[in-house]
Design a protein around this motif. Structure first.
Motif, PDB file in Angstrom:
ATOM      1  N   TYR A  57       0.846  -1.164   0.031  1.00 41.49           N
ATOM      2  CA  TYR A  57      -0.019  -0.012   0.059  1.00 41.49           C
ATOM      3  C   TYR A  57       0.988   1.286   0.060  1.00 41.49           C
ATOM      4  CZ  TYR A  57      -3.363  -3.643   1.032  1.00 41.49           C
ATOM      5  OH  TYR A  57      -4.116  -4.935   1.182  1.00 41.49           O
ATOM      6  N   GLY A  58       2.253   1.176  -0.254  1.00 36.97           N
ATOM      7  CA  GLY A  58       2.973   2.241  -0.457  1.00 36.97           C
ATOM      8  C   GLY A  58       3.353   2.777   1.007  1.00 36.97           C
ATOM      9  N   LEU A  59       3.376   2.053   1.960  1.00 38.44           N
ATOM     10  CA  LEU A  59       3.757   2.601   3.412  1.00 38.44           C
ATOM     11  C   LEU A  59       4.972   1.987   3.578  1.00 38.44           C
ATOM     12  CD1 LEU A  59      -0.089   1.747   4.803  1.00 38.44           C
ATOM     13  CD2 LEU A  59       0.973   4.126   4.225  1.00 38.44           C
ATOM     14  N   LYS A  60       5.482   2.464   4.885  1.00 38.60           N
ATOM     15  CA  LYS A  60       6.706   1.862   5.564  1.00 38.60           C
ATOM     16  C   LYS A  60       6.617   2.053   7.043  1.00 38.60           C
ATOM     17  CE  LYS A  60       9.066   6.341   5.030  1.00 38.60           C
ATOM     18  NZ  LYS A  60      10.121   7.061   4.557  1.00 38.60           N
ATOM     19  N   ILE A  61       7.367   1.261   7.766  1.00 39.97           N
ATOM     20  CA  ILE A  61       7.487   1.405   9.143  1.00 39.97           C
ATOM     21  C   ILE A  61       8.752   2.292   9.453  1.00 39.97           C
ATOM     22  CG2 ILE A  61       8.204   0.128  11.409  1.00 39.97           C
ATOM     23  CD1 ILE A  61       7.093  -2.416   9.979  1.00 39.97           C
ATOM     24  N   THR A  62       7.967   3.513  10.102  1.00 38.78           N
ATOM     25  CA  THR A  62       8.960   4.422  10.422  1.00 38.78           C
ATOM     26  C   THR A  62       9.691   4.267  12.018  1.00 38.78           C
ATOM     27  OG1 THR A  62       7.413   6.241   9.533  1.00 38.78           O
ATOM     28  CG2 THR A  62       9.214   7.048  10.687  1.00 38.78           C
ATOM     29  N   LYS A  63       8.997   3.570  12.645  1.00 34.45           N
ATOM     30  CA  LYS A  63       9.573   3.138  13.923  1.00 34.45           C
ATOM     31  C   LYS A  63       8.719   1.828  14.628  1.00 34.45           C
ATOM     32  CE  LYS A  63      10.630   5.390  18.298  1.00 34.45           C
ATOM     33  NZ  LYS A  63      10.509   6.505  19.285  1.00 34.45           N
ATOM     34  N   GLU A  64       9.526   1.083  15.213  1.00 34.58           N
ATOM     35  CA  GLU A  64       8.966   0.056  15.969  1.00 34.58           C
ATOM     36  C   GLU A  64       9.318   0.300  17.304  1.00 34.58           C
ATOM     37  OE1 GLU A  64       9.037  -4.855  15.813  1.00 34.58           O
ATOM     38  OE2 GLU A  64      10.106  -3.851  14.684  1.00 34.58           O
TER      39      GLU A  64
END
Length: 192
Positions: free
Chosen positions: A157-164
């Motif tokens: 969906y064109g998303l990414k994890i910025t922080k976990e």
């Protein structure tokens, strides 16, 4: 409780921002954000009992910057509004648990079921409602299985994890889920 505690500890994520809590239940996450700095809070749940309960909690706390809708994900929300923060504590059981605390209430069961297909629908719909520089905040509990891990779906969906942010959730006596252990909260944003 894990997501609520996280939001309480990190008001910088939503302070002075327009936020929405999808699947709000009694409104706990939204209430925390409303009380600790959000500019405006929208609450949404498919369950009419949850909506009623959240309305009661908002009224009791005299919160003025909160509105609530009965909606299946984003379907019955104002379609022209965008949010800086979308919080979704998604229903993570892909199949019906064997013993659901003896409840026959279909809406209670539905708020905990939905699993894999629901998470895909959420990501697809959320793109229309998320501001370009906005974030999605979602927890992931390992007992939900890989198919319900947001990290396994976001790239589609064109998303990414910025922080976990990793944490630990201990089992409670009244939940028959075994040892819950390590868990994560993902901060997700759009690419670009």
């Amino acid at each position: 409780a894990f997501l609520s505690k996280f939001l309480y500890q990190h008001p910088e994520l939503y302070s002075k921002k327009n936020v929405i809590d999808i699947g709000c239940g009694p409104g706990t996450q939204g209430i925390i954000m409303a009380k600790f700095g959000a500019k405006s809070v929208t609450l949404s749940d498919i369950n009419p009992k949850a909506v009623s309960n959240a309305k009661e909690n908002i009224k009791r706390l005299n919160l003025k910057n909160v509105e609530i809708y009965k909606s299946d994900l984003f379907s019955d929300l104002p379609q022209n509004k965008k949010y800086d923060v979308i919080v979704f504590n998604h229903p993570y059981f892909a199949i019906e648990p064997r013993d659901f605390e003896g409840s026959d209430d279909i809406m209670i069961k539905r708020c905990m079921l939905g699993g894999t297909e629901l998470i895909k629908q959420f990501f697809k719909q959320s793109l229309k409602f998320l501001n370009q520089n906005g974030i999605i905040i979602m927890p992931y509990f390992p007992f939900a299985g890989r198919e319900n891990n947001p990290a396994n779906h976001i790239k589609n969906y064109g998303l990414k994890i910025t922080k976990e942010v990793k944490g630990r959730v201990e089992p409670q006596e009244n939940l028959n889920l075994g040892e819950l252990g390590e868990t994560s909260i993902y901060i997700i944003s759009k690419y670009g």
